[in-house]
Scaffold this active site. Structure first.
Site, PDB file in Angstrom:
ATOM      1  N   CYS A   1       0.865  -1.186   0.000  1.00  0.00           N
ATOM      2  CA  CYS A   1       0.000   0.000   0.000  1.00  0.00           C
ATOM      3  C   CYS A   1       0.901   1.235   0.000  1.00  0.00           C
ATOM      4  O   CYS A   1       1.986   1.186  -0.580  1.00  0.00           O
ATOM      5  CB  CYS A   1      -0.982  -0.024   1.170  1.00  0.00           C
TER       6      CYS A   1
ATOM      7  N   ARG B   1      -3.567  -0.663   5.442  1.00  0.00           N
ATOM      8  CA  ARG B   1      -4.124  -1.665   4.543  1.00  0.00           C
ATOM      9  C   ARG B   1      -3.219  -2.876   4.346  1.00  0.00           C
ATOM     10  O   ARG B   1      -3.657  -4.027   4.502  1.00  0.00           O
ATOM     11  CB  ARG B   1      -4.447  -1.018   3.182  1.00  0.00           C
TER      12      ARG B   1
ATOM     13  N   ASP C   1      -7.949   4.131   1.399  1.00  0.00           N
ATOM     14  CA  ASP C   1      -7.122   4.257   2.596  1.00  0.00           C
ATOM     15  C   ASP C   1      -7.973   4.760   3.756  1.00  0.00           C
ATOM     16  O   ASP C   1      -8.561   5.847   3.675  1.00  0.00           O
ATOM     17  CB  ASP C   1      -5.985   5.240   2.305  1.00  0.00           C
TER      18      ASP C   1
END
Length: 383
Positions: free
Chosen positions: A230, A236, A347
């Site tokens: 990420c 994440r 996000d």
């Protein structure tokens, strides 16, 4: 009768190493035998395209025909020319260990292999029983020489059969000096121990000779590695890493802590991550409710070794994949957006706990779909 004068090239004091390499290549091209330093022990090499040179190598070694020489090549791609049917497990070991102290012994399909283009007598010396040993030594002298050669090198340790390994040029000269033509002296070898020799058949590993790489490290290096990427590696991708480990455990019927022993590892990194960051508190709390621990997570930036070693790289968004491929285009076949449908995972940084929980659930579904598409039968079997 006077003793043979041994030709020695001092690599460490050479003004230009290219001169040493060219000297070695010239000697090899003339059908003669050269002793090279490697990271393990000194090795004897001859051009594998020259059957008389390989026979001289056999005489210097004192080796019977039924004990084959390895082929030294300069890369994994070159190895695939000789073993195009290389098992996935062997490819993982090669990608992660080469250049380095590992010799792979693999079954050869002679119809598709460049082995059949070697002289018949050389084929008997390197592949007498349907298997071929391949090595990419971590030696700039060997690799540079191979780049200038038109084919591979037949390679063996620089001692007579049954004697101890030679780890200095002086030991080489004492062992086989009068039987070879040139010694490249680069001081004492780094490890002073032979390479690990491993036969790989399918997903089975059989250690033929204990060496620098331990059995435990072999299992780790041969594992199927999944990397999640990420941006900052705090939300994440750490959640994806932990959820993947849990999903793998469920599919394999084992505990989470046993997944690595079954031949599978997951990791995570960030395109713009800093070293040493902790997972977001909300991510830690959400996964803790599912029995997963993110307290030990430490963020890391995405670097070339992570990309090179990963079998699958799953990005949380399409832009992450684009960023990776702009820097490492050769990795295209291994880099995918985590969502099979190509959807981005937003996000949750700075958002509510509910947003983190929704993000984790979205990631879980995508991971389950991806893992269900993997061949989990590739779990390593070690003998």
């Amino acid at each position: 009768m006077s003793a043979k004068v041994i030709d020695v090239a001092k690599a460490r004091t050479a003004g230009d190493l290219r001169d040493v390499v060219h000297r070695a290549v010239q000697t090899l091209s003339e059908g003669r035998v050269v002793a090279f330093p490697t990271e393990t022990v000194y090795g004897l090499a001859a051009s594998a395209l020259d059957e008389q040179a390989v026979e001289r190598l056999a005489q210097a070694k004192g080796r019977a025909a039924q004990h084959p020489f390895a082929l030294a090549v300069k890369s994994v791609d070159d190895a695939l020319d000789y073993v195009p049917n290389m098992p996935n497990l062997a490819q993982r070991l090669a990608r992660r260990c080469w250049p380095g102290p590992l010799t792979l012994v693999l079954e050869v399909d002679r119809q598709d292999s460049l082995v059949d283009r070697l002289p018949a007598a050389v084929q008997q010396r390197v592949c007498p029983s349907g298997t071929l040993g391949l090595r990419v030594p971590a030696s700039a002298l060997v690799i540079d020489a191979l780049r200038l050669m038109t084919g591979p090198l037949a390679l063996t340790s620089a001692n007579q059969t049954g004697s101890g390994e030679a780890v200095t040029a002086e030991e080489v000269m004492a062992e086989v000096g009068e039987r070879i033509d040139l010694v490249l002296d680069d001081g004492r070898c780094q490890f002073g121990q032979a390479s690990t020799v491993v036969q790989v058949t399918g997903n089975e590993i059989k250690i033929l000779r204990q060496g620098v790489i331990s059995p435990g490290n072999l299992r780790r290096l041969g594992s199927l590695q999944i990397l999640f990427v990420c941006t900052g590696n705090t939300c994440r991708s750490p959640m994806a890493e932990a959820l993947a480990r849990k999903t793998l455990a469920d599919r394999l019927g084992c505990k989470v802590e046993e997944v690595e022993d079954r031949g599978f590892t997951s990791a995570s990194a960030g395109i713009a991550a800093m070293n040493g960051g902790r997972a977001a508190t909300e991510a830690v709390d959400v996964l803790a409710e599912q029995g997963l621990n993110l307290n030990e997570h430490i963020s890391q930036p995405l670097r070339e070794p992570l990309i090179r070693q990963a079998d699958y790289v799953f990005t949380l968004t399409a832009s992450h994949r684009h960023a990776i491929l702009s820097q490492w285009p050769d990795a295209e076949e291994r880099v995918h957006v985590l969502s099979p449908a190509g959807e981005d995972v937003s996000d949750p940084i700075g958002g509510t706990r509910q947003m983190y929980a929704a993000c984790a659930e979205q990631i879980r579904g995508m991971i389950e779909a991806r893992i269900d598409a993997l061949d989990l039968s590739e779990s390593i079997v070690a003998e």
